[in-house]
Design a protein around this motif. Structure first.
Motif, PDB file in Angstrom:
ATOM      1  N   VAL A 171      -3.630  10.262  -0.054  1.00  0.00           N
ATOM      2  CA  VAL A 171      -4.033   9.244   0.923  1.00  0.00           C
ATOM      3  C   VAL A 171      -5.015   9.923   1.876  1.00  0.00           C
ATOM      4  O   VAL A 171      -4.695  10.955   2.472  1.00  0.00           O
ATOM      5  CB  VAL A 171      -2.822   8.722   1.726  1.00  0.00           C
ATOM      6  N   ILE A 197       0.839  -1.201   0.000  1.00  0.00           N
ATOM      7  CA  ILE A 197       0.000   0.000   0.000  1.00  0.00           C
ATOM      8  C   ILE A 197       0.876   1.254   0.000  1.00  0.00           C
ATOM      9  O   ILE A 197       1.927   1.258   0.646  1.00  0.00           O
ATOM     10  CB  ILE A 197      -1.002  -0.034   1.188  1.00  0.00           C
ATOM     11  N   ALA A 234      -8.657   0.326   1.280  1.00  0.00           N
ATOM     12  CA  ALA A 234      -8.111  -0.559   2.311  1.00  0.00           C
ATOM     13  C   ALA A 234      -9.229  -1.240   3.111  1.00  0.00           C
ATOM     14  O   ALA A 234     -10.430  -1.019   2.867  1.00  0.00           O
ATOM     15  CB  ALA A 234      -7.169   0.223   3.211  1.00  0.00           C
ATOM     16  N   LEU A 235      -8.813  -2.033   4.070  1.00  0.00           N
ATOM     17  CA  LEU A 235      -9.723  -2.846   4.885  1.00  0.00           C
ATOM     18  C   LEU A 235     -10.950  -2.067   5.334  1.00  0.00           C
ATOM     19  O   LEU A 235     -10.813  -1.018   5.980  1.00  0.00           O
ATOM     20  CB  LEU A 235      -9.004  -3.298   6.161  1.00  0.00           C
ATOM     21  N   HIS A 249      -6.298  -2.247  -5.632  1.00  0.00           N
ATOM     22  CA  HIS A 249      -6.366  -3.282  -4.597  1.00  0.00           C
ATOM     23  C   HIS A 249      -7.489  -2.939  -3.628  1.00  0.00           C
ATOM     24  O   HIS A 249      -7.477  -1.878  -3.014  1.00  0.00           O
ATOM     25  CB  HIS A 249      -5.032  -3.358  -3.859  1.00  0.00           C
ATOM     26  N   GLY A 286      -7.756   4.918   3.281  1.00  0.00           N
ATOM     27  CA  GLY A 286      -7.198   4.138   4.390  1.00  0.00           C
ATOM     28  C   GLY A 286      -8.225   3.217   5.036  1.00  0.00           C
ATOM     29  O   GLY A 286      -9.446   3.367   4.839  1.00  0.00           O
ATOM     30  N   ALA A 287      -7.716   2.281   5.834  1.00  0.00           N
ATOM     31  CA  ALA A 287      -8.586   1.300   6.489  1.00  0.00           C
ATOM     32  C   ALA A 287      -9.691   2.006   7.278  1.00  0.00           C
ATOM     33  O   ALA A 287      -9.438   2.968   7.994  1.00  0.00           O
ATOM     34  CB  ALA A 287      -7.741   0.438   7.422  1.00  0.00           C
ATOM     35  N   VAL A 310      -7.851   9.337   5.179  1.00  0.00           N
ATOM     36  CA  VAL A 310      -8.216   8.426   6.272  1.00  0.00           C
ATOM     37  C   VAL A 310      -9.337   9.048   7.103  1.00  0.00           C
ATOM     38  O   VAL A 310      -9.550  10.256   7.092  1.00  0.00           O
ATOM     39  CB  VAL A 310      -7.019   8.119   7.218  1.00  0.00           C
ATOM     40  N   LEU A 358      -4.414  12.802   4.452  1.00  0.00           N
ATOM     41  CA  LEU A 358      -3.319  12.448   5.371  1.00  0.00           C
ATOM     42  C   LEU A 358      -1.977  12.846   4.766  1.00  0.00           C
ATOM     43  O   LEU A 358      -1.153  13.462   5.417  1.00  0.00           O
ATOM     44  CB  LEU A 358      -3.349  10.934   5.667  1.00  0.00           C
ATOM     45  N   LYS A 359      -1.795  12.476   3.485  1.00  0.00           N
ATOM     46  CA  LYS A 359      -0.497  12.738   2.832  1.00  0.00           C
ATOM     47  C   LYS A 359      -0.637  12.393   1.350  1.00  0.00           C
ATOM     48  O   LYS A 359      -1.720  11.995   0.903  1.00  0.00           O
ATOM     49  CB  LYS A 359       0.595  11.901   3.476  1.00  0.00           C
ATOM     50  N   SER A 415      -8.966  -4.213  -0.312  1.00  0.00           N
ATOM     51  CA  SER A 415      -8.683  -5.120   0.804  1.00  0.00           C
ATOM     52  C   SER A 415      -9.990  -5.706   1.323  1.00  0.00           C
ATOM     53  O   SER A 415     -11.084  -5.209   1.018  1.00  0.00           O
ATOM     54  CB  SER A 415      -7.967  -4.373   1.921  1.00  0.00           C
TER      55      SER A 415
END
Ligand SMILES: CC(C)(COP(=O)(O)OP(=O)(O)OC[C@H]1O[C@@H](n2cnc3c(N)ncnc32)[C@H](O)[C@@H]1OP(=O)(O)O)[C@@H](O)C(=O)NCCC(=O)NCCS
Length: 223
Positions: free
Chosen positions: A207, A78, A175-176, A155, A193-194, A209, A216-217, A157
């Protein structure tokens, strides 16, 4: 039938792919593919990954490209998508040599298009008229709604949840347990993000979250 598959990667996503093939063969009698071995730069030739031999490093792919083998590109990390896509491109695997895996418990809606090298794992749902690009992985228990356009090397998750009419660029990560609301665009290489709840567009390389998801970044370009 019984096409020999070489998995490029390790026991993470590579192990998931191998396990999917085993399950299809053993439980569902779907014998299209069998795992021949792994290519991995970090594990010595002859050692085993999930019970299958390491055949060599990535450079050894040239030998196998000449033979009757199919490939799964299972390298994933990731926030490093640009690098792993460049690595894939350096391998020169023709599309017709990429194995596409759909676990029999997955639901694939009307008009769904799956490009070569896509993996859809157990209990996932892909809604009608969605397109999923080359080498994108949809892990177990994901819900991906209708009329989505998803580019290659993404991807999803486990338990990612995507609404409909989304545009998801190349090399994105959901993500998850992340949730992406309808009509959102995620720019190339961006990451949800998750556990995030993505309500608005995500810029390329960004990114995000949290719930609601916030910046985030940015993903860095690597040499
Ligand atoms: C988005 C992600 C890549 C960020 O990882 P990272 O860059 O290493 O971030 P860090 O762990 O350094 O955290 C930086 C900050 O963001 C916060 N943060 C990181 N991920 C977060 C998330 N998913 N939700 C909420 N906050 C998060 C951290 O708490 C930290 O906050 P602080 O500075 O106030 O302490 C990571 O959280 C993530 O979602 N990974 C994917 C997990 C996954 O799906 N795994 C399965 C892969 S098969």
């Amino acid at each position: 039938m019984n096409k020999k598959v070489i998995i490029i990667g390790g026991d993470g996503n590579g192990g998931v792919a191998a396990s999917c093939i085993e399950d299809m063969r053993n439980k569902y009698d779907i014998l299209d593919y069998e795992v021949y071995g792994f290519l991995n730069d970090y594990i010595e030739k002859g050692k085993l990954i999930n019970g299958y031999p390491v055949l060599g490093g990535l450079k050894d792919i040239t030998t196998y490209l000449e033979g009757d083998y199919y490939f799964i590109y299972a390298i994933h990390s990731i926030t490093h998508a640009p690098l792993r896509i460049r690595l894939f491109e350096s391998l020169n695997i023709p599309d017709e040599k990429l194995a596409t895996l759909v676990h029999p418990t997955a639901f694939i809606g009307h008009g769904v298009q799956l490009e070569p090298g896509v993996m859809i794992m157990a209990n996932s749902y892909i809604g009608p008229e969605t397109t999923i690009g080359k080498c994108t992985f949809v892990m177990a228990n994901c819900s991906i709604g209708h009329n989505n356009t998803i580019d290659g090397f993404c991807h999803f998750s486990v338990s990612a949840c995507c609404s409909s009419v989304l545009t998801i660029g190349k090399g994105c990560d959901v993500a998850l347990n992340a949730t992406v609301m309808e009509k959102v665009t995620m720019g190339d290489y961006s990451v949800a993000g998750a556990g995030s709840l993505v309500l608005k567009d995500v810029a390329p390389y960004e990114v995000v979250v949290g719930s609601p998801a916030k910046h985030l970044k940015f993903v860095k370009e690597e040499k």
